[in-house]
Design a protein around this motif. Structure first.
Motif, short mmCIF file in Angstrom:
data_model
loop_
_atom_site.label_atom_id
_atom_site.label_comp_id
_atom_site.label_asym_id
_atom_site.label_seq_id
_atom_site.Cartn_x
_atom_site.Cartn_y
_atom_site.Cartn_z
N SER A 68 -11.31 2.78 8.81
CA SER A 68 -10.09 1.97 8.81
C SER A 68 -10.42 0.51 9.05
O SER A 68 -11.35 0.17 9.80
N LYS A 79 -4.27 -0.13 4.66
CA LYS A 79 -4.41 1.07 5.49
C LYS A 79 -5.10 2.20 4.72
O LYS A 79 -5.81 3.02 5.33
N THR A 80 -4.94 2.29 3.40
CA THR A 80 -5.58 3.32 2.60
C THR A 80 -6.96 2.84 2.17
O THR A 80 -7.08 1.78 1.55
N ALA A 110 -5.86 -0.55 -2.09
CA ALA A 110 -5.11 0.47 -2.84
C ALA A 110 -3.93 -0.20 -3.54
O ALA A 110 -3.04 -0.74 -2.89
N ASP A 165 0.85 -1.18 0.00
CA ASP A 165 0.00 0.00 0.00
C ASP A 165 0.89 1.23 0.00
O ASP A 165 1.52 1.56 1.01
N GLY A 181 -0.24 4.32 -0.63
CA GLY A 181 -1.04 5.51 -0.43
C GLY A 181 -2.02 5.75 -1.57
O GLY A 181 -2.05 5.05 -2.57
N ARG A 182 -2.84 6.77 -1.39
CA ARG A 182 -3.91 7.05 -2.34
C ARG A 182 -3.39 7.58 -3.68
O ARG A 182 -3.90 7.21 -4.75
#
Length: 305
Positions: A302, A294-295, A218, A200, A202-203
């Motif tokens: 979450s 996590k994203t 993600a 992951d 991030g976005r």
């Protein structure tokens, strides 16, 4: 890329790091069967002190394998921590063992797939996954075919020097995974470049796609972008630790000729299926302690407590 040694590395703030590296270098001179027992034991012991990581691993397994029994999940976590301990030992093996000694402990399956993909000096994206033995896997792959690899620079300057020096013992170059231009140029020049799209990141630059039983994971668009910009072939390389303690098997898959390079969601979904297949070679050796989910999509809570 070469990172030069600096006199500043001798500063007292680095002494603990130097002591740890010296101990690791001495430790990995032991016979491999002893290292297997030692690494597994260290991993088993570490579980007592890494309770947060154990919770993350348990949650990941609950999300990915919801029908798995609690007993089987507990057994998998126990083996996963033993593999974590071996990962530390294997890092020392990767950085400090001679080529001759490394070669004694691995065999290769599918090397002809890499040669075929590189025909006509074509670049190849080597798709990897984060197994605990990843560091040693890079060393082994380099002994078969020197290549380049993407990575995240270490926050500790001394460790950056040590890990880069160790990784380049059998490979050509390390490229910051954020340096898209250098990655594309390397592929266009016919290089083999290792890239791991299974975490992951991030976005930004990601697409939400299914991964095991998680509907929205993600997933980096890095493979999609690199494929479109470079036109490189793509295949998987995975190194698995043998369960009988006799060493490692490096699996080089055939070219992924059906990769959907025109749609981000289709590409992310396809790549996650490929990664799932590689993980299932040895799920106990995978990096389950990473917060893979996590994203979340906007508005979703979450998945970790």
């Amino acid at each position: 890329m070469m990172v030069s040694f600096k006199l500043g590395f001798l500063h007292p703030r680095y002494w603990v790091t130097w002591i740890g590296l010296a101990l690791l270098r001495l430790l990995v001179q032991l016979p491999y069967p002893v290292l297997v027992r030692l690494g597994s034991g260290l991993g088993h012991l570490s579980r007592r002190f890494l309770k947060r990581r154990e919770r993350i691993a348990r949650r990941n397994l609950e999300l990915c394998f919801p029908v798995m029994s609690e007993a089987l999940r507990d057994a998998l976590i126990a083996k996963n921590f033993m593999s974590l301990g071996m990962g530390l030992i294997e890092t020392g093996m990767a950085w400090f063992w001679s080529d001759k000694r490394v070669r004694r402990w691995f065999d290769v399956e599918g090397y002809q797939n890499l040669l075929a993909a590189q025909a006509n000096e074509r670049g190849v994206m080597v798709v990897g996954v984060h197994f605990m033995s990843l560091e040693l896997g890079g060393r082994v792959m380099g002994l078969c075919q020197p290549m380049m690899a993407t990575y995240r620079p270490h926050n500790n300057p001394l460790m950056e020097w040590v890990q880069t020096r160790g990784r380049m013992r059998s490979n050509k170059n390390m490229i910051d995974r954020r340096n898209l231009k250098e990655l594309v140029n390397a592929l266009k020049q016919g290089e083999a470049v290792w890239f791991a799209p299974d975490q992951d990141y991030g976005r930004k630059g990601s697409t939400f796609a299914p991964f095991f039983s998680v509907k929205n994971a993600a997933t980096t668009n890095g493979t999609f972008v690199l494929s479109r910009l470079s036109g490189a072939k793509m295949l998987t390389v995975t190194m698995v630790r043998k369960t009988d303690g006799s060493g490692y098997s490096l699996h080089i898959g055939p070219a992924l000729n059906d990769y959907p390079c025109m749609d981000e969601f289709a590409a992310a979904s396809y790549m996650n299926k490929v990664i799932e297949r590689e993980i299932l070679r040895a799920p106990e050796q995978y990096l389950w302690i990473h917060r893979r989910f996590k994203t979340r999509p906007l508005g979703e809570p979450s998945l970790y407590n």
